[in-house]
Motif scaffolding. Structure first.
Motif, short mmCIF file in Angstrom:
data_model
loop_
_atom_site.label_atom_id
_atom_site.label_comp_id
_atom_site.label_asym_id
_atom_site.label_seq_id
_atom_site.Cartn_x
_atom_site.Cartn_y
_atom_site.Cartn_z
N ASP A 151 7.38 -35.77 -19.30
CA ASP A 151 7.83 -36.94 -20.08
C ASP A 151 6.75 -38.00 -20.21
O ASP A 151 6.98 -39.19 -19.99
CB ASP A 151 9.09 -37.55 -19.45
N ASP A 152 5.54 -37.54 -20.58
CA ASP A 152 4.42 -38.45 -20.82
C ASP A 152 4.11 -39.30 -19.59
O ASP A 152 3.71 -40.46 -19.71
CB ASP A 152 4.71 -39.34 -22.02
N GLY A 153 4.30 -38.72 -18.42
CA GLY A 153 3.98 -39.41 -17.17
C GLY A 153 5.10 -40.23 -16.59
O GLY A 153 4.97 -40.77 -15.50
N ALA A 154 6.23 -40.30 -17.29
CA ALA A 154 7.35 -41.10 -16.81
C ALA A 154 8.42 -40.24 -16.13
O ALA A 154 9.36 -40.78 -15.54
CB ALA A 154 7.98 -41.87 -17.96
N GLY A 155 8.30 -38.93 -16.20
CA GLY A 155 9.33 -38.04 -15.68
C GLY A 155 9.01 -37.49 -14.31
O GLY A 155 8.14 -38.00 -13.60
N PRO A 156 9.70 -36.42 -13.92
CA PRO A 156 9.47 -35.81 -12.61
C PRO A 156 8.11 -35.14 -12.55
O PRO A 156 7.53 -34.75 -13.57
CB PRO A 156 10.61 -34.79 -12.50
N VAL A 179 8.69 -23.25 -15.36
CA VAL A 179 8.17 -24.31 -14.48
C VAL A 179 8.77 -25.65 -14.86
O VAL A 179 9.25 -26.40 -13.99
CB VAL A 179 6.63 -24.37 -14.56
N SER A 180 8.77 -25.99 -16.14
CA SER A 180 9.30 -27.29 -16.55
C SER A 180 10.79 -27.39 -16.26
O SER A 180 11.30 -28.47 -15.91
CB SER A 180 9.00 -27.55 -18.03
N TRP A 181 11.52 -26.27 -16.40
CA TRP A 181 12.95 -26.29 -16.07
C TRP A 181 13.14 -26.56 -14.58
O TRP A 181 14.00 -27.37 -14.19
CB TRP A 181 13.57 -24.95 -16.44
N LEU A 182 12.36 -25.91 -13.74
CA LEU A 182 12.48 -26.12 -12.29
C LEU A 182 12.15 -27.57 -11.92
O LEU A 182 12.83 -28.17 -11.08
CB LEU A 182 11.56 -25.17 -11.53
N VAL A 183 11.10 -28.11 -12.52
CA VAL A 183 10.70 -29.48 -12.20
C VAL A 183 11.82 -30.46 -12.52
O VAL A 183 12.05 -31.43 -11.80
CB VAL A 183 9.42 -29.88 -12.97
N ARG A 184 12.56 -30.20 -13.59
CA ARG A 184 13.64 -31.10 -14.00
C ARG A 184 14.92 -30.90 -13.18
O ARG A 184 15.79 -31.77 -13.18
CB ARG A 184 13.96 -30.91 -15.48
N HIS A 185 15.03 -29.78 -12.49
CA HIS A 185 16.27 -29.51 -11.75
C HIS A 185 16.30 -30.37 -10.49
O HIS A 185 15.40 -30.29 -9.65
CB HIS A 185 16.36 -28.03 -11.37
N PHE A 188 15.74 -28.68 -7.00
CA PHE A 188 14.54 -27.89 -6.71
C PHE A 188 13.55 -28.67 -5.89
O PHE A 188 13.25 -29.82 -6.19
CB PHE A 188 13.89 -27.43 -8.02
N ALA A 189 13.01 -28.04 -4.84
CA ALA A 189 12.03 -28.70 -3.99
C ALA A 189 10.69 -27.97 -3.97
O ALA A 189 9.64 -28.55 -4.21
CB ALA A 189 12.56 -28.84 -2.56
N GLU A 190 10.70 -26.66 -3.69
CA GLU A 190 9.42 -25.98 -3.51
C GLU A 190 9.59 -24.46 -3.62
O GLU A 190 10.61 -23.91 -3.20
CB GLU A 190 8.85 -26.33 -2.14
N LEU A 191 8.57 -23.81 -4.16
CA LEU A 191 8.42 -22.36 -4.12
C LEU A 191 7.01 -22.07 -3.63
O LEU A 191 6.06 -22.75 -4.04
CB LEU A 191 8.60 -21.73 -5.50
N LYS A 192 6.85 -21.07 -2.76
CA LYS A 192 5.51 -20.79 -2.26
C LYS A 192 5.46 -19.35 -1.76
O LYS A 192 6.42 -18.82 -1.22
CB LYS A 192 5.15 -21.75 -1.12
N ARG A 193 4.29 -18.72 -1.96
CA ARG A 193 4.04 -17.42 -1.36
C ARG A 193 2.57 -17.35 -0.98
O ARG A 193 1.79 -18.26 -1.29
CB ARG A 193 4.41 -16.29 -2.32
#
Length: 215
Positions: A151-156, A179-185, A188-193
């Motif tokens: 969101d142009d730097g104003a979002g998550p 990725v953008s869907w997860l960021v907005r959810h 959602f906190a983290e995914l890692k492998r």
């Protein structure tokens, strides 16, 4: 319609550059528009005993040059400069801290090759770098790069994604959508492998020149 995002980077990080290559492809595909912004790993890890070993301080010239490029030519030119600098450092193995590397990247981006020297002689570039970094960390709690803000730097915002190779065009778009869907959810906190090697950069050349850069 392309989504506008902020992309925070430190030129020293090959993983950040790899993600940036994916983002540049998304720009070409009309998926995103980008405001390129600085994050200093050296400042973020100030006082950390491993900072000197990792050599984060080697980004100072490049980061201060980014500040000067934006002041003289605007944010779009920052992306052009970072792209050419990343190519030289992470694909061709040139030492990041060297004057000629920064000057060459400026020339490749169609900018004044002396901007790097101007930046290093102007204390205001240090102040602007530290202020921008501190404000961003205070607002988002970011811990490193790449960090993308919607969101142009104003979002998550999110640290990552860290990718091992630039995907095909269709996969690049699909990855962005997920990725953008997860960021907005909100849940959602983290995914890692386990991290896998970067497969499409000239890693051996990079390592060789990094050793030279640290001498």
């Amino acid at each position: 319609m392309a989504e506008r995002v902020q992309f925070y980077f430190d030129p020293i990080c090959p993983w950040c550059y790899q993600t940036a290559r994916w983002i540049w492809r998304l720009v070409e595909l009309g998926q995103v528009e980008v405001d390129w912004a600085v994050f200093s790993l050296s400042i973020a890890n100030r006082g950390n005993a491993t900072t000197k070993k990792k050599g984060h301080f080697r980004s100072e010239r490049a980061l201060r040059t980014v500040v000067a490029v934006r002041a003289h030519h605007g944010p779009e030119a920052v992306g052009d400069f970072y792209r050419e600098l990343g190519r030289r450092v992470h694909e061709c193995g040139e030492p990041l801290a060297k004057t000629l590397t920064v000057a060459g990247a400026l020339t490749d981006a169609g900018l004044d090759a002396t901007l790097g020297e101007q930046a290093m002689s102007d204390d205001a570039t240090t102040t602007m770098l530290e202020t921008e970094h501190a404000a961003f960390v205070e607002r988002t709690g970011s811990i490193g790069v790449p960090t993308i803000v919607l969101d142009d730097g104003a979002g998550p915002s999110i640290f990552g994604p860290v990718i091992a190779r630039v995907p095909s065009d269709s996969d690049a778009v699909e990855l962005w959508q997920h990725v953008s869907w997860l960021v907005r959810h909100p849940a959602f906190a983290e995914l890692k492998r386990n991290r896998i090697p970067i497969t499409d950069l000239v890693s051996e050349s990079r390592k060789r020149h990094r050793r030279t850069d640290q001498r």
